[in-house]
Write a protein that holds these residues in place. Sequence first.
Motif, PDB file in Angstrom:
ATOM      1  N   LYS A   1      -2.763  -7.829   4.019  1.00 11.12           N
ATOM      2  CA  LYS A   1      -1.593  -7.558   4.852  1.00 11.12           C
ATOM      3  C   LYS A   1      -1.974  -6.346   5.701  1.00 11.12           C
ATOM      4  O   LYS A   1      -2.423  -5.331   5.164  1.00 11.12           O
TER       5      LYS A   1
ATOM      6  N   ARG B   1       0.545  -0.508   9.852  1.00 12.83           N
ATOM      7  CA  ARG B   1       0.079   0.769  10.394  1.00 12.83           C
ATOM      8  C   ARG B   1       0.136   1.836   9.303  1.00 12.83           C
ATOM      9  O   ARG B   1      -0.779   2.623   9.160  1.00 12.83           O
ATOM     10  N   GLY B   2       1.195   1.818   8.482  1.00 15.68           N
ATOM     11  CA  GLY B   2       1.297   2.790   7.390  1.00 15.68           C
ATOM     12  C   GLY B   2       2.599   3.560   7.478  1.00 15.68           C
ATOM     13  O   GLY B   2       2.994   3.992   8.560  1.00 15.68           O
TER      14      GLY B   2
ATOM     15  N   THR C   1       4.179  -6.062  11.222  1.00  8.48           N
ATOM     16  CA  THR C   1       4.426  -5.020  12.222  1.00  8.48           C
ATOM     17  C   THR C   1       5.662  -5.325  13.053  1.00  8.48           C
ATOM     18  O   THR C   1       6.031  -6.490  13.216  1.00  8.48           O
ATOM     19  N   HIS C   2       6.244  -4.248  13.597  1.00  8.68           N
ATOM     20  CA  HIS C   2       7.345  -4.397  14.558  1.00  8.68           C
ATOM     21  C   HIS C   2       6.847  -4.100  15.966  1.00  8.68           C
ATOM     22  O   HIS C   2       7.631  -3.970  16.888  1.00  8.68           O
ATOM     23  N   ASN C   3       5.544  -3.947  16.100  1.00  8.98           N
ATOM     24  CA  ASN C   3       4.975  -3.577  17.397  1.00  8.98           C
ATOM     25  C   ASN C   3       4.810  -4.829  18.271  1.00  8.98           C
ATOM     26  O   ASN C   3       4.130  -5.786  17.889  1.00  8.98           O
TER      27      ASN C   3
ATOM     28  N   LYS D   1      -1.386   8.333  17.989  1.00 11.02           N
ATOM     29  CA  LYS D   1      -0.829   6.992  17.797  1.00 11.02           C
ATOM     30  C   LYS D   1      -1.763   5.938  18.390  1.00 11.02           C
ATOM     31  O   LYS D   1      -1.957   4.854  17.815  1.00 11.02           O
TER      32      LYS D   1
ATOM     33  N   ALA E   1       0.848  -1.200   0.000  1.00 15.26           N
ATOM     34  CA  ALA E   1       0.000   0.000   0.000  1.00 15.26           C
ATOM     35  C   ALA E   1       0.882   1.249   0.000  1.00 15.26           C
ATOM     36  O   ALA E   1       1.994   1.237   0.528  1.00 15.26           O
TER      37      ALA E   1
ATOM     38  N   THR F   1      -4.378   4.669  16.027  1.00 18.68           N
ATOM     39  CA  THR F   1      -3.846   3.720  15.032  1.00 18.68           C
ATOM     40  C   THR F   1      -3.676   2.343  15.673  1.00 18.68           C
ATOM     41  O   THR F   1      -4.075   1.316  15.105  1.00 18.68           O
TER      42      THR F   1
HETATM   43  C1  LIG Z   1       6.544  -6.764   6.501  1.00 17.90           C
HETATM   44  C2  LIG Z   1       6.143  -5.322   6.421  1.00 17.90           C
HETATM   45  C3  LIG Z   1       5.492  -4.844   5.288  1.00 17.90           C
HETATM   46  C4  LIG Z   1       5.117  -3.498   5.197  1.00 17.90           C
HETATM   47  N1  LIG Z   1       4.431  -3.054   4.091  1.00 17.90           N
HETATM   48  C5  LIG Z   1       3.970  -1.771   4.054  1.00 17.90           C
HETATM   49  C6  LIG Z   1       3.138  -1.312   3.000  1.00 17.90           C
HETATM   50  O1  LIG Z   1       2.818  -2.048   2.057  1.00 17.90           O
HETATM   51  N2  LIG Z   1       2.710  -0.027   3.035  1.00 17.90           N
HETATM   52  C7  LIG Z   1       3.012   0.832   4.076  1.00 17.90           C
HETATM   53  O2  LIG Z   1       2.547   1.976   4.081  1.00 17.90           O
HETATM   54  N3  LIG Z   1       3.801   0.409   5.074  1.00 17.90           N
HETATM   55  C8  LIG Z   1       4.283  -0.855   5.099  1.00 17.90           C
HETATM   56  N4  LIG Z   1       5.045  -1.267   6.156  1.00 17.90           N
HETATM   57  C9  LIG Z   1       5.529  -0.278   7.155  1.00 17.90           C
HETATM   58  C10 LIG Z   1       4.489  -0.055   8.241  1.00 17.90           C
HETATM   59  O3  LIG Z   1       3.361   0.587   7.704  1.00 17.90           O
HETATM   60  C11 LIG Z   1       5.005   0.822   9.385  1.00 17.90           C
HETATM   61  O4  LIG Z   1       5.439   2.055   8.897  1.00 17.90           O
HETATM   62  C12 LIG Z   1       6.131   0.238  10.186  1.00 17.90           C
HETATM   63  O5  LIG Z   1       6.059  -1.155  10.260  1.00 17.90           O
HETATM   64  C13 LIG Z   1       6.083   0.816  11.611  1.00 17.90           C
HETATM   65  O6  LIG Z   1       4.874   0.478  12.262  1.00 17.90           O
HETATM   66  P1  LIG Z   1       4.746  -0.729  13.284  1.00 17.90           P
HETATM   67  O7  LIG Z   1       3.392  -1.327  13.250  1.00 17.90           O
HETATM   68  O8  LIG Z   1       5.843  -1.653  13.009  1.00 17.90           O
HETATM   69  O9  LIG Z   1       5.030  -0.165  14.740  1.00 17.90           O
HETATM   70  P2  LIG Z   1       4.955   1.104  15.637  1.00 17.90           P
HETATM   71  O10 LIG Z   1       6.375   1.532  15.790  1.00 17.90           O
HETATM   72  O11 LIG Z   1       4.168   0.776  16.839  1.00 17.90           O
HETATM   73  O12 LIG Z   1       4.149   2.228  14.876  1.00 17.90           O
HETATM   74  C14 LIG Z   1       4.689   3.254  14.120  1.00 17.90           C
HETATM   75  C15 LIG Z   1       3.593   3.641  13.149  1.00 17.90           C
HETATM   76  O13 LIG Z   1       2.478   4.207  13.868  1.00 17.90           O
HETATM   77  C16 LIG Z   1       1.831   5.194  13.073  1.00 17.90           C
HETATM   78  N5  LIG Z   1       1.904   6.491  13.785  1.00 17.90           N
HETATM   79  C17 LIG Z   1       3.032   7.126  14.226  1.00 17.90           C
HETATM   80  N6  LIG Z   1       2.702   8.299  14.835  1.00 17.90           N
HETATM   81  C18 LIG Z   1       1.358   8.417  14.764  1.00 17.90           C
HETATM   82  C19 LIG Z   1       0.438   9.409  15.212  1.00 17.90           C
HETATM   83  N7  LIG Z   1       0.823  10.530  15.833  1.00 17.90           N
HETATM   84  N8  LIG Z   1      -0.883   9.198  14.984  1.00 17.90           N
HETATM   85  C20 LIG Z   1      -1.318   8.077  14.365  1.00 17.90           C
HETATM   86  N9  LIG Z   1      -0.486   7.105  13.919  1.00 17.90           N
HETATM   87  C21 LIG Z   1       0.838   7.260  14.112  1.00 17.90           C
HETATM   88  C22 LIG Z   1       2.609   5.238  11.766  1.00 17.90           C
HETATM   89  O14 LIG Z   1       1.937   4.392  10.872  1.00 17.90           O
HETATM   90  C23 LIG Z   1       3.974   4.697  12.135  1.00 17.90           C
HETATM   91  O15 LIG Z   1       4.635   4.120  11.030  1.00 17.90           O
HETATM   92  C24 LIG Z   1       5.414  -2.604   6.262  1.00 17.90           C
HETATM   93  C25 LIG Z   1       6.041  -3.099   7.414  1.00 17.90           C
HETATM   94  C26 LIG Z   1       6.394  -4.429   7.507  1.00 17.90           C
HETATM   95  C27 LIG Z   1       7.032  -4.922   8.763  1.00 17.90           C
END
Ligand SMILES: Cc1cc2nc3c(=O)[nH]c(=O)nc-3n(C[C@H](O)[C@H](O)[C@H](O)COP(=O)(O)OP(=O)(O)OC[C@H]3O[C@@H](n4cnc5c(N)ncnc54)[C@H](O)[C@@H]3O)c2cc1C
Length: 388
Positions: free
Chosen positions: A239, A242-243, A293-295, A266, A180, A269
């Motif tokens: 899949k 978070r974005g 996710t890495h959460n 956050k 995405a 989300t």
């Molecule tokens: C295998 C894999 C595939 C992925 N594929 C995609 C993809 O196709 N498209 C894509 O966009 N990303 C993708 N990502 C990246 C993902 O979207 C996240 O950016 C990244 O994984 C960090 O988020 P988290 O869930 O790991 O953890 P966390 O560290 O808990 O969350 C960070 C995330 O929280 C959100 N966030 C941060 N601050 C705020 C706020 N103030 N308000 C609301 N939300 C907030 C954001 O999305 C930020 O990336 C992928 C990640 C992985 C591991």
Amino acid sequence: MGLFDDNKVTYADKSDKDLNRAYFLFRIIGKPFVTKIFTFLLKVSIKIGLPIKGIIKATIYKQFCGGTSINESQPTIDNLWQSGIGTILNFSAEGKESEEDFTRTKDEIIETIIKASKSEKIPFSVFKPTGITAFGLLEKLSKNQALSSKEQAEKEDFYSRINEICKTAFELKVPLFIDAEESWIQTAIDEIAREMMHKFNKEKAWIFNTLQLYRNDRITYLKEVLTDAENNHYFVGLKLVRGAYHGQEIERANRLNYPCPVHRKKEDTDKDYNLAQKFCVENINRISFCSATHNEESSAYLTELIAQHKLDKNDKRIIFSQLLGMSDHISYNLARKGYYITKYVPYGPVKDVIPYLIRRAAENTSIAGQMNRELSNIIKEKKRRKNI
Ligand SMILES: Cc1cc2nc3c(=O)[nH]c(=O)nc-3n(C[C@H](O)[C@H](O)[C@H](O)COP(=O)(O)OP(=O)(O)OC[C@H]3O[C@@H](n4cnc5c(N)ncnc54)[C@H](O)[C@@H]3O)c2cc1C
């Protein structure tokens, strides 16, 4: 000991040298100021052709990428598999703009699918839509704007490339993720992803779209997708992420003065992410999904959902995924416990994966001076090894 706390398992396949490199790297990119300068220098150096490829390849590239080609990534694939982790080869060349480049990228994606079909170590494939068509075209399609005849032809080429990729995945029985991207191009991606699911997911989920739970409309959308699948008799592949473009989403919505499509807090989300996981598990007979996710909380919550619903830990409809070089404590510990774990292994020419590397550096920058999670785990492991 917590679910992800066994550092001996996390770093089992890392030498002291690997650990020192990772330590050095996460220390540097943990500082926001240094990351800013580093990002700037990286962009300039690549633009004016400074010979820094060697340094990048030995440091940040080695941490986060498999190699410059599928073949060069083989040692990484084998290494992960030894710990029970599957690889998802991710051709990460970004910023391409010509039709020839799009065709070349499409051919490379097909190579990854063929490679996956021959190896149990590579259970999924993936691609990014902007690798195979112009950003501007996806934006126009998302807005439903009129197309010139040239754009109409480009749209047909894009549809035919996606169709060829999805058909290959379906025929070779390799499930495929569609990444995405920014919300203002995502509507077009969602539409075609749904069309592909409808076409190829009649017996099980081969094609997976991606849901970004930082968007405030995605839980409603998730329910709509399920209803559509029930009405039209296909399986849903998703899949959950978070974005990755939170800053850009907020900045654009402010600048162009339209309602912000993403959560601003956050915790909203996080709440939607876990709601989506719960919804998918409750509808597991129709939805296969990947928790990307890495959460730690979200990953732990999914293990609880699996237990509550009496599902097998290794149920092939529930996949966990992290990026290479990140959150190994989640991947390795869950793999050891028997869950279905995969890692994205990005690969491609050094210069073309720079935007990807810059995103990884930004993501690992510390917030309010806190030491980042990766670094504190590495320090613990270095201490543990010293005390043996
Ligand atoms: C295998 C894999 C595939 C992925 N594929 C995609 C993809 O196709 N498209 C894509 O966009 N990303 C993708 N990502 C990246 C993902 O979207 C996240 O950016 C990244 O994984 C960090 O988020 P988290 O869930 O790991 O953890 P966390 O560290 O808990 O969350 C960070 C995330 O929280 C959100 N966030 C941060 N601050 C705020 C706020 N103030 N308000 C609301 N939300 C907030 C954001 O999305 C930020 O990336 C992928 C990640 C992985 C591991």
